[in-house]
Each structure stands twice: as C-alpha cells, then as structure tokens.
Design an enzyme around this catalytic site. Structure first.
Site, PDB file in Angstrom:
ATOM      1  N   GLY A   9       0.864  -1.349   0.169  1.00  0.00           N
ATOM      2  CA  GLY A   9      -0.238   0.085  -0.009  1.00  0.00           C
ATOM      3  C   GLY A   9       0.819   1.323  -0.094  1.00  0.00           C
ATOM      4  O   GLY A   9       2.153   1.169  -0.269  1.00  0.00           O
ATOM      5  N   GLY A  12       3.849   0.985   2.821  1.00  0.00           N
ATOM      6  CA  GLY A  12       4.742  -0.312   2.425  1.00  0.00           C
ATOM      7  C   GLY A  12       5.337   0.134   1.097  1.00  0.00           C
ATOM      8  O   GLY A  12       6.678  -0.042   1.128  1.00  0.00           O
ATOM      9  N   LYS A 176      -0.321   7.409  19.736  1.00  0.00           N
ATOM     10  CA  LYS A 176      -0.899   7.217  18.163  1.00  0.00           C
ATOM     11  C   LYS A 176      -2.310   6.919  18.229  1.00  0.00           C
ATOM     12  O   LYS A 176      -2.990   7.472  17.226  1.00  0.00           O
ATOM     13  CB  LYS A 176       0.295   6.408  17.371  1.00  0.00           C
ATOM     14  CG  LYS A 176      -0.405   6.116  16.045  1.00  0.00           C
ATOM     15  CD  LYS A 176      -0.100   7.351  15.224  1.00  0.00           C
ATOM     16  CE  LYS A 176      -0.756   7.352  13.830  1.00  0.00           C
ATOM     17  NZ  LYS A 176      -0.374   6.340  12.712  1.00  0.00           N
TER      18      LYS A 176
HETATM   19  O1  PAF Z   1      -4.594   6.941   9.659  1.00  0.00           O
HETATM   20  C1  PAF Z   1      -4.141   7.919   9.345  1.00  0.00           C
HETATM   21  O2  PAF Z   1      -4.433   8.752   8.221  1.00  0.00           O
HETATM   22  C2  PAF Z   1      -2.802   8.648   9.939  1.00  0.00           C
HETATM   23  O3  PAF Z   1      -2.541   7.614  10.752  1.00  0.00           O
HETATM   24  C3  PAF Z   1      -3.222  10.013  10.793  1.00  0.00           C
HETATM   25  C4  PAF Z   1      -2.194  10.304  11.651  1.00  0.00           C
HETATM   26  C5  PAF Z   1      -4.693   9.625  11.700  1.00  0.00           C
HETATM   27  C6  PAF Z   1      -3.244  11.259  10.037  1.00  0.00           C
HETATM   28  O4  PAF Z   1      -4.051  11.158   8.928  1.00  0.00           O
END
Ligand code: PAF
Length: 295
Positions: A9, A12, A176
C-alpha cells in the site's frame, strides 16, 4: 539487509523505495501479485523494481516489514511463518492496537518489533507513490528477542529519517491510538480533510475524545497529561491538514476500516476498566453502521 515488505500500500511502498534506495535488497509480498516483479516510482524519480512473492526471498529475509491494514495482519502473516527462519525479525507497522495478541503463538519464536509512523504517503496507482508528509517513526521490542533489535532504528533512520528506538513502545502506540481515535473516525464520518477538524464545530468532540482516551490510558498505567495530548492531537491535525486520513479514504472507497483496532480497541479496554467512553462509543457505532450499509 534482505528485507521483504508485506503489503504494498502507500506506506509499504514508501518504505520499500526508501529502503531499496538506502542499499538494501528489498522484495515485496502482496496478496494479489500480477507478475514476478513490480516497478514502483517514488515522487516521480527513478523507478525501483521489486521481486514479488518469492519464497526464496522470504526464506533469506533478515526483516519482514508488515504494512498491511490492521485487520489483514493475521491472515497475511500466518501462512508465511513456516517459510521464515527463526532469526527473521518481524516488524509490524499498522494503525491501531490489539493485533499482535491475535496472532499464532509461534510468532514468539521470532524477534517481534512494533513500529508506528507519522509519515504521510499517497499511492495514486500501483506503480507510483508520493511522500506527502514528513513524519517520524518509533520502533520498540514487543517480545524478549525483539527488545534486542535496537540497531533496527538506525537502519530505518538511514532509509527514511527520523526513526528512533523506544524502550516503551506501548506508550508510543497509545499516543498514536489517541491521535487516530480523534482524526480517523471524525474525518471518515464527515468526509473531510484532517485540517477541517480545527474548525470550531468539531472542538467539543475533539476535547471529549481526548479526555476519554486519557482516562483509559491512565487506567492502563500509561503516563499521560490530557492537555499535552490535546496539543499533540492539534499539532498532528495541523501538520497533516491537507491529508485525507486513511479511514476517510476507506469509507470513501467503501473498504473495510481499521475502526475495530482503533476506537474498538479503546472501547474494549475502557470496558475492562469499567470506564464510560460515550463519544468514542458513538463514533464506533456510526462507522460500523456505514460499513454495514454497503452489504
Ligand atoms: O491513519 C491516518 O491517516 C494517520 O495515521 C493519521 C495520523 C490519523 C493522519 O492522517
């Protein structure tokens, strides 16, 4: 090093090109290879050619970097485990949490490393990838053998800075997760850009979501300050303002989302601690309702 990327993707492909440009021997394992190799061009520069789905490359791999979606990890890595030697380091880099716990226990024979990245990448077609946002990557050991792989952060940092090693990857993953719990479902439901979340109309929701996630993090003994976490969320929203989040794109193209491993994981842990997380619960149900409406 011999590196196989599992899942070509956007993220990757970005890592495949950067690791190859750094001098590593990189191959790709994808679930639907059309040929025995694939060419991928990063940011309109020289194309890189990668061997695809070679069992020989897999057997010789020093590192497998798993970049498939959270819900694809188990189905993608399990059939490959019998081809790997025990020394092969498996690095998981996906959104969300709770995936590794679902994998067969044989995974534990390998050094397992978890990684989280804030780099932005966009793959408009199968031969091109664009590095759309400069971010950073944190890696850390998941099991005993994985904790001995600190050197990997130098390998990753050399290929695509900045990358660093964390002795408490769980804290990085929770931070995160907090960012994803806010940005992903909100942008997916409202089909907006990340930057739109800075508008006044979303501010109450953003504050509530961050508050709920911090309460759960505290219950999990993760050191957190909700004001600082809110600041971090705002910083990521600003830094990725022009980006479409991964979940916004999944909903737009009617693909299964990672909600189960993002908000779903948060809600499960909250329930274990008997903590109410109504705002997250509401977003979880709304995304599930959208997904179910397609079938
Ligand atoms: O999933 C995503 O798109 C990213 O992890 C984040 C940090 C939420 C920003 O687009």
């Amino acid at each position: 090093m011999n590196i196989t990327i599992l899942g070509a993707g956007a993220i990757g492909s970005l890592w495949a090109c950067r690791l190859a440009n750094a001098g590593h021997s990189v191959s790709i394992w994808s679930h639907k290879p059309e040929k025995s190799d694939v060419s991928i061009t990063l940011d309109d520069k020289n194309p890189n050619r990668f061997i695809t789905n070679s069992v020989l490359q897999l057997k010789n791999a020093d590192v497998i970097l798993v970049t498939v979606k959270a819900w694809q990890v188990k189905g993608s890595i399990s059939p490959l485990l019998s081809h790997l030697t025990q020394e092969t380091i498996i690095v998981f880099m996906h959104n969300g949490m709770g995936v590794i716990e679902e994998l067969p226990s044989t995974i534990d024979k390998h050094p397992v490393v978890l990684a989280t990245t804030t780099h932005g990448a966009f793959k408009p077609d199968k031969h091109n990838v664009h590095h759309t946002g400069l971010g950073s990557t944190t890696l850390g050991g998941y099991n005993h053998l994985g904790h001995q792989c600190q050197f990997l952060s130098d390998v990753f940092d050399h290929a695509l800075p900045s990358a660093h090693w964390s002795d408490s990857i769980n804290t990085a993953l929770w931070n995160k997760l907090a960012i994803s719990c806010v940005i992903n479902p909100l942008t997916a439901i409202h089909q907006c850009l990340n930057g739109d979340l800075l508008q006044e109309k979303y501010s109450t929701n953003v504050v509530q979501l961050v508050g709920e996630v911090s309460t759960v993090m505290k219950a999990e003994n993760i050191e957190v300050c909700s004001e600082a976490l809110l600041n971090t969320v705002h910083q990521v929203i600003s830094a990725t303002a022009k980006n479409h989040s991964s979940m916004q794109q999944d909903i737009q193209y009617k693909r299964a989302t990672e909600i189960g491993y993002i908000t779903g994981y948060l809600c499960k842990v909250a329930q274990r601690h008997r903590i109410n997380v109504p705002t997250n619960q509401d977003l979880y149900s709304r995304i599930r309702t959208i997904e179910q409406s397609w079938s």
